[in-house]
Each structure stands twice: as structure tokens, then as C-alpha cells.
Scaffold this active site. Structure first.
Site, PDB file in Angstrom:
ATOM      1  N   ASP A   1      -5.005   8.141  16.243  1.00 36.99           N
ATOM      2  CA  ASP A   1      -5.400   7.875  15.031  1.00 36.99           C
ATOM      3  C   ASP A   1      -5.772   6.355  14.824  1.00 36.99           C
ATOM      4  OD1 ASP A   1      -5.892   8.713  12.234  1.00 36.99           O
ATOM      5  OD2 ASP A   1      -3.895   8.359  11.405  1.00 36.99           O
TER       6      ASP A   1
ATOM      7  N   GLY B   1       0.770  -1.013  -0.132  1.00 39.52           N
ATOM      8  CA  GLY B   1       0.199   0.065   0.037  1.00 39.52           C
ATOM      9  C   GLY B   1       0.831   1.248   0.154  1.00 39.52           C
ATOM     10  N   SER B   2       0.158   2.358  -0.208  1.00 35.31           N
ATOM     11  CA  SER B   2       1.113   3.546  -0.065  1.00 35.31           C
ATOM     12  C   SER B   2       0.233   4.779   0.099  1.00 35.31           C
ATOM     13  CB  SER B   2       1.807   3.768  -1.696  1.00 35.31           C
ATOM     14  OG  SER B   2       0.869   3.886  -2.630  1.00 35.31           O
ATOM     15  N   GLY B   3       0.716   5.905   0.398  1.00 33.96           N
ATOM     16  CA  GLY B   3       0.036   6.805   0.752  1.00 33.96           C
ATOM     17  C   GLY B   3       0.928   7.992   1.018  1.00 33.96           C
ATOM     18  N   SER B   4       0.374   9.296   1.760  1.00 32.84           N
ATOM     19  CA  SER B   4       1.256  10.223   1.973  1.00 32.84           C
ATOM     20  C   SER B   4       2.381   9.952   2.513  1.00 32.84           C
ATOM     21  CB  SER B   4       0.509  11.539   2.420  1.00 32.84           C
ATOM     22  OG  SER B   4       0.198  11.349   3.507  1.00 32.84           O
ATOM     23  N   PHE B   5       2.338   9.026   3.317  1.00 32.46           N
ATOM     24  CA  PHE B   5       3.639   8.971   4.288  1.00 32.46           C
ATOM     25  C   PHE B   5       4.651   8.182   3.625  1.00 32.46           C
ATOM     26  CE2 PHE B   5       0.245   5.502   4.440  1.00 32.46           C
ATOM     27  CZ  PHE B   5       1.383   4.423   4.189  1.00 32.46           C
ATOM     28  N   GLY B   6       4.371   7.547   2.251  1.00 28.94           N
ATOM     29  CA  GLY B   6       5.321   6.891   1.680  1.00 28.94           C
ATOM     30  C   GLY B   6       4.688   5.485   1.352  1.00 28.94           C
TER      31      GLY B   6
ATOM     32  N   VAL C   1       4.404   0.964   1.560  1.00 30.99           N
ATOM     33  CA  VAL C   1       4.770  -0.285   2.541  1.00 30.99           C
ATOM     34  C   VAL C   1       5.070  -1.337   1.769  1.00 30.99           C
ATOM     35  CG1 VAL C   1       3.928  -1.654   4.333  1.00 30.99           C
ATOM     36  CG2 VAL C   1       3.486   0.797   4.352  1.00 30.99           C
TER      37      VAL C   1
ATOM     38  N   LYS D   1       8.405  -0.013   5.714  1.00 34.40           N
ATOM     39  CA  LYS D   1       7.498   1.369   5.428  1.00 34.40           C
ATOM     40  C   LYS D   1       8.496   2.162   5.084  1.00 34.40           C
ATOM     41  CE  LYS D   1       5.300   4.280   8.358  1.00 34.40           C
ATOM     42  NZ  LYS D   1       4.155   4.679   9.236  1.00 34.40           N
TER      43      LYS D   1
END
Ligand SMILES: *[C@@H]1O[C@H](CO)[C@@H](O)[C@H](O)[C@H]1NC(C)=O
Ligand SMILES: *[C@@H]1O[C@H](CO)[C@@H](O)[C@H](O)[C@H]1NC(C)=O
Ligand SMILES: *[C@@H]1O[C@H](CO)[C@@H](O)[C@H](O)[C@H]1NC(C)=O
Ligand SMILES: *[C@@H]1O[C@H](CO)[C@@H](O)[C@H](O)[C@H]1NC(C)=O
Ligand SMILES: *[C@@H]1O[C@H](CO)[C@@H](O)[C@H](O)[C@H]1NC(C)=O
Ligand SMILES: *[C@@H]1O[C@H](CO)[C@@H](O)[C@H](O)[C@H]1NC(C)=O
Ligand SMILES: *[C@@H]1O[C@H](CO)[C@@H](O)[C@H](O)[C@H]1NC(C)=O
Ligand SMILES: *[C@@H]1O[C@H](CO)[C@@H](O)[C@H](O)[C@H]1NC(C)=O
Ligand SMILES: *[C@@H]1O[C@H](CO)[C@@H](O)[C@H](O)[C@H]1NC(C)=O
Ligand SMILES: *[C@@H]1O[C@H](CO)[C@@H](O)[C@H](O)[C@H]1NC(C)=O
Length: 879
Positions: free
Chosen positions: A827, A697-702, A704, A719
Site C-alpha cells: 500500500d 489524522g484519522s481514518g477507518s483504521f482509527g 493517530v 495510532k
């Protein structure tokens, strides 16, 4: 190869640029003077004529004629030269000015004109008849214009003064006027590149002063007049690129001691090479290529000034031993640069005398003949050789090790022979190589790693041989490669070396029909210029890397006949240039898109993949189990209700269990400290170079990634932080320090943190977690984002839901009450709750966590955590 050969031919045909030597010969034809005076008289006539000339010029370039105005004398006008005494125009030279317009007939009034040169403009329409009146005209040069119509037949009517007539590169029609035979002073006749038809008038044989007869690239037919050979002053004859037939009078007893340039390329001339040519001892360039010449090549020993011999594309030779003996008549020639005898009927072996050739030879082309035997070791004496083209012959034996001595070699073609043995390591000595083609031979062994020294290579083919072993990484460390790299149909094994990313300029890459295996390297996506990628017929496995989405220029992609799996990448839809896509006979699954290249049945091939569905009906695939939107939203609603129900239950169970569990100690202590030492390289290996099939998966954080550690075989989740946020990298280590010190059965274990430099020299920071087999709770609750890689039906039973809720509760209890420092997650939501193989819930993602009541760790509170977004806006999960 085709391209370079064409270049070569063009190069040959225009090779010689002769220095134009024009001798001004005046011809005072007193009779003509007496009869033609009445119209033309006086300087005012010239002025009128010039103004009329200007009046025909049109367009934006007219301003260059600004000086042609009444404020100054016309003799000072640009391009005008006058006689010193009589002040009449003797020269009109307006060259390379892009002037556009037709030629005024008034030009015929400037009766003292000796030279009219309008080279490199855009004059159009006919040459006015009136030019024929200019009885003093010696030089008429209209090269590089757009003059049309026929050559005026009475150009020669009044004048015998012409020394030079040049109308090259125009649009002339009709034929060469036989009256030109009367231009007895003519030295230079240049009519190349027009549309002239008809024949070469026999009368031209009378032009005893003629030195240059150049009529190449027209449509002239008929035969070449014998008399033209008899012109004792002739220096250059070029009739190439016409439709001239017949023979060249094989046994004509003439001498052409001055002939330096003789070209008949590209006609339909048959018969044998005239012996007379072999007596033309001044010959520098002899081009007989692309005709229908037959028979043996006569001795060329008298042509000791010959620098270029072009015999290609005829039917010379008899297909047997001795055909190439004429090579040996050239051994005393020290000027020879280019020797082209390709596409003929020459047989037999390469004569040994080749090794005695002058080392001046630059180009040796013998391709497409019937030449047999071995490549001579001593060909290595030709140390200046730049082009060696012996393709499509019957040569056998090995490539001599001495090939390394040809250090100037740029093009090396031996394809389509019977060569055996290995490719010599000395090929690495050929650092000037631009193109190498050894395809269709019986070469064995591995590709020498020394090929990596050939840093000027634009194209390389080693296809259709018996090459084996792995591809040396050096073979891809050739950023110059831009046209093609073809290793098709060999027995190459192993994976594609990661150095493939160096092929940043490559247009076509073909490794089809080998025994290559492993995953397709992610960095194949660095080859951004690729237009053709052929990987078919190998043992590649795993998915098509997502990085290939950068290959936006692809026109053809063939990965058929491999063991590739995973989904058909969606990005292929957006490849506008893609015209051929072959995915057949792999193990792809999921949905075939219906857009882009997938819309075209004749461009897309998907057969032999049993788990594909969807696509356009013409592909005849099964329909996918489509989830309609109403279906999805219904499931969503049900899921939400279940969650709410679950949550209420959680609280009740929590109360019960809390009291029960209170006596038990947490299974791990907060301070446990078992730091796993991992390097960037080991992570790189563990995740297969961060390959797409390992992307969780990926998102604004980077992003995985899943990975398997080489040393222990342990499955991890990595991550990789997106370091665009500078603050993120600063707090990163402190944050993971905190997380490393807390342990609980229901918290995702942070194994280690990595902070270093990747192979591009960029900062690299990553957190390594233990791997949670069953992904996030969110995926289980909401079917729409269920990527279902494992194919398991994702449905949580009521009890599973309760258990997960209890797990979460334990973890929170631990964080809030039992840890050295109180930690508040901040969160908590289903996507941050991960499930392991036993469906035990683990809380993850402490990027936003607040750490309370610890001075030591206070600086690492959330202010600049590794996550950009602070919490999930507008959503507070029931927990
Ligand atoms: C033309 O020539 C005559 C004499 O031959 C001279 O008087 C006159 O000035 C000339 N005009 C021009 C424009 O040169
Ligand atoms: C005439 O030509 C001269 C010389 O080029 C130039 O200086 C002058 O401007 C021109 N006059 C006109 C009216 O164009
Ligand atoms: C010059 O040539 C033009 C056209 O060819 C003609 O009409 C004119 O009478 C000639 N004579 C003079 C003096 O301009
Ligand atoms: C030949 O040229 C003259 C001018 O010298 C011209 O008057 C005549 O019309 C031309 N004849 C032909 C047949 O073109
Ligand atoms: C004519 O044009 C060709 C191509 O544009 C150029 O190579 C050549 O030098 C030109 N010839 C002359 C005499 O300007
Ligand atoms: C060549 O000139 C002569 C006389 O000068 C003439 O009789 C003959 O017709 C001309 N030939 C051609 C082909 O124009
Ligand atoms: C060549 O020219 C000479 C005279 O210069 C002549 O006698 C001979 O017949 C000519 N030969 C041919 C083949 O035209
Ligand atoms: C070649 O030239 C020689 C003299 O240099 C002469 O004897 C011989 O006849 C010529 N051969 C031909 C075919 O012209
Ligand atoms: C080359 O030159 C040598 C020595 O001058 C001579 O013996 C030989 O015959 C010549 N060979 C050819 C083909 O001209
Ligand atoms: C390779 O090049 C070196 C000089 O750079 C030369 O000494 C050597 O002989 C060459 N090797 C071969 C096999 O030709």
C-alpha cells in the site's frame, strides 16, 4: 433559587387540604313548599329532566352516559340516587368524567334534589337560574369545570338550605351576590380561582354558620369586612391573591377561638398585624405574606398550634435590634414547621432563643432582610431543618462547623452576606442537600473535597467569593448536578479536573473569572446536557476540544479572555440552539465560518483574536487567502507532473545509488529489539487524554495522535486502532511483533504496541511510532489537504523530491532483499510516506504488508490486518 422559592410559596398557599365535612341539614321551608309546587311534580318530570340534562352533553365522552337509556329505571342510571320511597332524584353525582356540555335548565325541575355534584368535568356556560328553584338543594359542587357567567343572584331566592356551595376553578365573572347573606345555613363557600370582581358583601357577616370562606385567586377588591372576623364558627378564611386593600383592624376586640386557617397572601393590605389574630389560639396556618403590612410582629405565644407562619414580602420590622424578638414567643410551640419572614425590614441579630426552638422546624426563611451578626452555632439544634434560607442579609463571621448536624438540610442559602472563613468540611455531612448557594460572600480557602458526598445536589453556587486552590476532583463527581454549577469569580487555580465528565446532567456550568489554566479536558464533551458553558476570564490554553461537538444543546458558550488557540471548531455551525458565542480575546486562528450562529453578528463575538479571518462582513475580519477550485486543480496538475518527472528521475538515480550503496550495511539490524514499555495511562498523559489538538489524522483504521512521553520527553505518534473490526484486534499483536523486528533508517520505527483496557473498561490497542515532524508526503504534494498547522510554506524543491524518492527506494530495497523475511508493503502511496525533521522519507503503515518466506510469521500476513480497507482502490503510486 428563584424557582425553588416560587415552589415554596405555591406549596405554602395550597398547603392545607381540609377534609370536607358536610353536614346535611334539611330545611323544610313549608311556605316555599306550598308556593312552588305547580310546575314540578311526579317522577316523570325527573326522568324528563335527566334526559334533557343528557341531551346537552356532547363529545366523545357521551358513551359514559350509556346506561342512561329507557331499558332501565332512571334511578339506576349512573350517578343518579333516588329517594327510597318516593323514587325521586335526590342526588346527581357525575364526577371526574370529562363530560362536556352546558347545564340544562331542566335540572331546576328535579325538586327533590339535595346534592348536585359535577366536579372535574368540562361543563361550560352559565349556571342556570332555574337551579334557584331547588329549594332542597344543600350541596352544589361544580369544582373544576369551565362554568362562566355570573353567579345567579337568585340561587338563594327560594332556598335557605345550602350548606355547601363550591364553584372553585371555573370561569365565573361578576361579584359575590349580597343575597348570599341570606343563605343562613351556609357552612362552606368556596369560590377560589375564578374571575370574580367586586367586593366581599358586608352581608356575609350574617352567616353565623359559615366555617369556610374561601375566595382566593379572584380579582376581588375593596376591604375585608370587619364583621367577617366576628363569625364565631369560622374555621378558615382565605382571601389570598385578590386586590383587597385597607387594614385588618389592628385593635379589634374579638376572639376567633376556632380559626385554624387565615390567609390574606397577595393583596394590598396595609397597617399592622391585628392583635385579634394573636388571640386565635387554634390557628394552624397564618399567611400574611405579600402585602403591605408594617410595624412589629406581636407576641405569638398563644398560638401554640401554629405550624406555619408566613410573613414574607411585607414591610414588617423597623430595621433594628429586637425586630426578631417575636421568634422568642414561639419557643414553646412544638408544632412549628415553617417559619417564613423573608423580604421584610427586620434588623438586628438572630435572637439566641432560636436554639431553643422546637426541633420540629423544617423551613426557616429569613432572606432579604437586614439581619446582622453571626450565624449562631446553636442553630444546629434544629436538626430536622430542610430549608435554611438566609440570603441577602448582613450576616458575618464563619459558617459554623455545626452546620454538619443539619443532616436533613436540602436547601442551604447564605448568598449575599458577609460570611468569611472557610467552607466547613462538615458540609459533606449534608448528604440530602439539593441546592446550595453561598455566592457573594467573603469565603476563603479551598472548596472542601467532602462536597463530593452531597450526591443529591441539583444546583450549587459558590461564586463571587475568595475561594482559592485547585478545584477538588470530587466537586465534579456529582452526577446529580443538573441545574447549575457556578464557581465564577474566585481565585481557583489549576486545571479543570477530568472528573468533569461526571457532570452528565448539568445544564449550566460556570467557572468564569478564576485563574484556571491548562488545556480544556477532552471529556468536557461528556457533559452532553450543557446549555450554558462559561469559561471566560481564565488562563486556559490549547484548542477547543473536538469532543465538545457532542454538546449539541448549547445555548451559550463563552470562552473569552483565555489563551485558547487553534481553529474555531466547524461543529459550532451545526449547534442550532446556540444563541451566544464569545470567542474574543484568545489566540484563535484560521477561518471563521459564516453559517449557523456565526451568521448573527449580535450573537458572535470574536474580537481580540488577531489571526482570524473570514466570517460575515459585519465582523470586520480580514479576508482569508481563499484558494479557488481552479487554482487548486491547477496546483494538483502541476504536482502530478512533478511527481511523474520525479519518479522517472528516481529510477535513474536509484540505479546509480543502488550500486553505490550496495556495499554499505543497513544502519540498523532487523532483529534489534528495544521494547519500550508504555501503559495506557502513560499514553493518555502523553496525548493529553487523546485531545483534539494532538490528533494528527484519522481514518477507518482509527486515529493517530501526537504525544510527548512524560518520562523521556520523546515525541511519539500513537495510532489508536478502531477495534470495531474484531479480526483486527486478533492479528494486531502478531503484526506489530513483525514490525518491531525490522529496522531501517527509512522505515517509521514502531516503538511499541499497547494492548490493554482503557478507563471505561473497553479494549484498547495502539501502536506507538516515532513522531515524524513533517507529516506525510501527500500533504506536501497536494496543497488542498495541507492543514498547515505550523504555518510553514509547504513546497518541496526538486531535490527534496528526489531525495524522498531515494529514501523510499532504500526502504523498499531493504524490505525486499535485506530483511530476515521479505516484506512487501502493498500500500505504498504518498500518504504512507512520512517526513522527519530533516525531510528524510520514512515508509509507514504496514497494515497491509505481506510477509514472505517465513513460516514463523506467516499467520500474520494481511488477511486480518488492522486496516479495514485493503489498499487504495484505483490508485497505484509510481513507486
Ligand atoms: C312514578 O310514580 C308513580 C306513582 O307515584 C308510579 O306508579 C310510577 O311507576 C313511577 N314511574 C317511574 C318511571 O318510576
Ligand atoms: C342501557 O344501559 C344498560 C346498562 O348500562 C346497558 O347494558 C345497555 O346496553 C344500554 N342499552 C343501550 C341501548 O344503550
Ligand atoms: C321543566 O323545566 C323546563 C325548563 O326550565 C320547562 O320548560 C318545563 O316546562 C319544566 N317542567 C317540566 C314538567 O318538565
Ligand atoms: C329568579 O328565579 C326564578 C325562578 O325561581 C326565575 O323565574 C326568575 O327569572 C329569576 N329572576 C331573576 C331576576 O333572575
Ligand atoms: C381540581 O383540579 C386540580 C388541578 O387539576 C386538582 O389538584 C384538584 O384536586 C381538583 N379538585 C377536585 C375537587 O377534584
Ligand atoms: C334577604 O331576605 C330578605 C327576606 O327574606 C329580603 O328582604 C332581603 O332582600 C334579602 N337580602 C338580599 C341581599 O337578598
Ligand atoms: C360581633 O358580634 C356581636 C354579636 O354576635 C356584636 O355585638 C358585635 O358588634 C359584633 N362585632 C363586630 C365588630 O362586628
Ligand atoms: C384575647 O383573649 C383574651 C381572653 O382569652 C381577652 O381577655 C383579650 O381581650 C383578647 N384580646 C384581644 C385583642 O382580643
Ligand atoms: C414557655 O414555657 C415556659 C415553661 O412553661 C414558661 O416559663 C415561658 O414563659 C414560656 N414562654 C413563652 C414565650 O410562652
Ligand atoms: C456528621 O454526621 C455524623 C453522623 O453521620 C455525626 O456523628 C457527626 O457529628 C456529623 N458531623 C458534624 C460536623 O456535624
Amino acid at each position: 433559587m428563584e424557582l425553588s422559592r416560587k415552589h415554596m410559596e405555591v406549596f405554602n398557599s395550597f398547603f392545607l387540604v381540609y377534609v370536607k365535612v358536610i353536614i346535611f341539614l334539611s330545611c323544610f321551608n313549608l311556605l316555599g313548599l306550598a308556593t312552588s309546587s305547580p310546575v314540578v311534580g311526579g317522577n316523570d318530570t325527573d326522568r324528563q329532566a335527566l334526559l334533557q340534562f343528557k341531551a346537552k352533553i356532547t363529545g366523545y365522552r357521551l358513551k359514559v352516559m350509556e346506561s342512561w337509556n329507557s331499558s332501565i329505571h332512571f334511578c339506576q342510571w349512573r350517578g343518579v340516587t333516588c329517594g327510597r320511597k318516593h323514587r325521586r332524584v335526590t342526588k346527581l353525582e357525575l364526577q371526574h368524567l370529562k363530560l362536556s356540555g352546558s347545564l340544562s335548565p331542566y335540572v331546576g325541575n328535579m325538586s327533590f334534589l339535595r346534592e348536585l355534584s359535577l366536579v372535574g368535568n368540562r361543563f361550560y356556560n352559565k349556571i342556570p337560574q332555574e337551579i334557584g328553584r331547588l329549594r332542597r338543594l344543600q350541596i352544589l359542587d361544580l369544582t373544576n369545570n369551565s362554568i362562566s357567567g355570573e353567579i345567579p343572584s337568585n340561587l338563594s331566592a327560594c332556598s335557605k338550605a345550602y350548606s355547601s356551595l363550591s364553584v372553585r376553578n371555573n370561569d365565573l365573572r361578576g361579584s359575590i351576590p349580597p343575597s348570599f347573606g341570606n343563605l343562613s345555613s351556609l357552612e362552606e363557600l368556596r369560590l377560589e380561582s375564578n374571575g370574580l370582581t367586586g367586593i366581599i358583601p358586608e352581608a356575609l357577616g350574617r352567616l353565623t354558620n359559615l366555617s369556610f370562606f374561601m375566595v382566593a385567586e379572584n380579582a376581588i377588591s375593596g376591604i375585608f369586612p370587619t364583621a367577617m372576623f366576628n363569625l364565631s364558627n369560622i374555621l378558615a378564611i382565605d382571601i389570598g391573591g385578590n386586590k383587597i386593600q385597607g387594614t385588618l383592624h389592628f385593635d379589634l376586640e374579638i376572639t376567633m377561638p376556632n380559626l385554624e386557617f387565615f390567609s390574606i397572601w397577595g393583596n394590598q393590605i396595609s397597617g399592622q398585624i391585628p392583635i385579634a389574630l394573636c388571640n386565635a389560639s387554634s390557628l394552624d396556618i397564618l399567611q400574611l405574606n405579600n402585602n403591605r403590612l408594617t410595624g412589629n410582629v406581636p407576641s405569638l405565644e398563644k398560638l401554640d398550634k401554629l405550624s406555619e407562619l408566613q410573613l414574607g414580602a411585607n414591610a414588617l420590622g423597623r430595621g433594628r435590634e429586637g425586630d426578631l424578638n417575636f421568634f422568642c414567643t414561639l419557643v414553646n410551640n412544638t408544632k412549628l414547621l415553617n417559619l417564613y419572614v423573608g423580604v421584610n425590614n427586620f434588623g438586628g441579630a438572630l435572637p439566641k432563643c432560636i436554639s431553643n426552638f422546637s426541633s420540629t422546624l423544617l423551613h426557616l426563611s429569613i432572606y432579604q432582610n437586614k439581619i446582622s451578626g453571626r450565624i449562631l452555632d446553636r442553630i444546629g439544634n434544629l436538626i430536622k431543618l430542610e430549608i435554611l434560607d438566609a440570603s441577602q442579609n448582613q450576616l458575618s463571621g464563619p459558617i459554623p462547623f455545626d452546620i454538619g448536624r443539619h443532616q436533613k438540610l436540602q436547601r442551604f442559602f447564605f448568598d449575599n452576606n458577609f460570611l468569611s472563613g472557610t467552607i466547613p468540611y462538615s458540609i459533606g455531612n449534608l448528604t440530602m442537600l439539593i441546592e446550595v448557594n453561598l455566592a457573594f460572600n467573603n469565603l476563603q480557602g479551598s472548596i472542601p473535597s467532602s462536597i463530593g458526598h452531597c450526591q443529591n445536589l441539583l444546583a450549587m453556587s459558590l461564586s463571587h467569593n475568595n475561594l482559592s486552590g485547585p478545584i477538588p476532583p470530587q466537586a465534579f463527581e456529582l452526577p446529580s448536578l443538573s441545574i447549575f454549577l457556578d464557581l465564577k469569580s474566585n481565585y481557583l487555580t489549576g486545571g479543570l479536573p477530568l472528573t468533569v465528565e461526571k457532570l452528565k446532567n448539568l445544564g449550566a456550568f460556570r467557572v468564569s473569572r478564576n485563574r484556571l489554566s491548562g488545556l480544556l479536558p477532552n471529556n468536557l464533551g461528556s457533559c452532553v446536557r450543557l446549555e450554558a458553558l462559561f469559561l471566560e476570564g481564565n488562563l486556559f490554553e490549547g484548542p477547543i476540544p473536538s469532543s465538545l461537538s457532542s454538546l449539541r444543546g448549547l445555548v451559550a458558550l463563552d470562552v473569552s479572555d483565555n489563551n485558547l488557540s487553534g481553529e474555531v471548531p466547524e461543529f459550532l455551525v451545526s449547534f442550532g440552539a446556540l444563541k451566544y458565542l464569545n470567542l474574543s480575546f484568545n489566540d484563535f486562528d484560521g477561518v471563521i465560518p459564516s453559517e449557523g450562529v456565526f451568521k448573527n453578528k449580535s450573537a458572535t463575538f470574536v474580537e481580540g483574536n488577531n489571526n482570524l479571518c473570514g466570517g460575515i462582513p459585519e465582523l470586520h475580519l480580514s479576508r482569508c487567502n481563499s484558494k479557488t477550485s481552479s487554482d487548486t486543480s491547477l496546483k494538483l496538475k502541476v504536482a502530478i507532473i512533478v511527481v511523474i518527472l520525479g519518479v522517472t528521475l528516481v529510477f535513474s538515480c536509484l540505479l546509480i545509488l543502488w550500486f553505490r550503496k550496495k556495499k554499505e550495511q543497513p544502519t540498523t539490524t532487523c532483529a534489534e529489539n528495544s521494547i519500550l514499555q508504555l501503559s495506557y495511562q502513560s499514553i493518555l498523559r502523553a496525548t493529553d487524554g487523546f485531545s483534539i489538538q494532538n490528533l494528527l489524522g484519522s481514518g477507518s483504521f482509527g486515529s493517530v495522535y501526537k504525544g510527548i512521553l512524560e518520562e523521556s520527553g520523546a515525541i511519539i505518534a500513537v495510532k489508536v486502532l478502531n477495534l470495531l473490526n474484531r479480526g483486527a484486534s486478533r492479528s494486531f499483536l502478531a503484526e506489530c511483533e513483525a514490525l518491531r523486528n525490522i529496522r531501517h533508517r527509512n522505515l517509521v520505527k514502531v516503538l511499541t504496541a499497547i494492548s490493554g483496557v482503557d478507563y471505561r473498561g473497553n479494549d484498547f490497542k495502539a501502536l506507538v511510532y516515532e513522531f515524524m515532524e513533517y507529516g506525510s508526503l501527500e500533504e506536501w504534494l497536494h496543497q488542498s489537504i495541507n492543514r498547515n498547522e505550523s504555518g510553514i510554506m509547504r513546497n518541496l524543491s526538486f531535490f527534496q523530491r528526489v531525495n524522498v524518492a531515494i529514501d523510499v527506494a532504500y526502504a523498499l530495497e531493504y524490505l525486499h532483499h535485506h530483511c530476515e523475511t521479505t516484506i512487501i508493503h502493498c500500500d505504498l502511496k504518498p500518504s504512507n510516506i512520512l517526513l522527519d525533521q530533516e525531510m528524510v522519507g520514512h515508509i509507514s503503515d504496514f497494515g497491509l504488508a505481506k510477509i514472505l518466506s517465513s513460516d514463523r510469521l506467516n499467520y500474520s500476513t494481511n488477511q486480518s490486518s488492522s486496516i479495514g480497507l485493503r489498499g487504495t482502490i484505483g490508485y497505484a503510486p509510481p513507486e
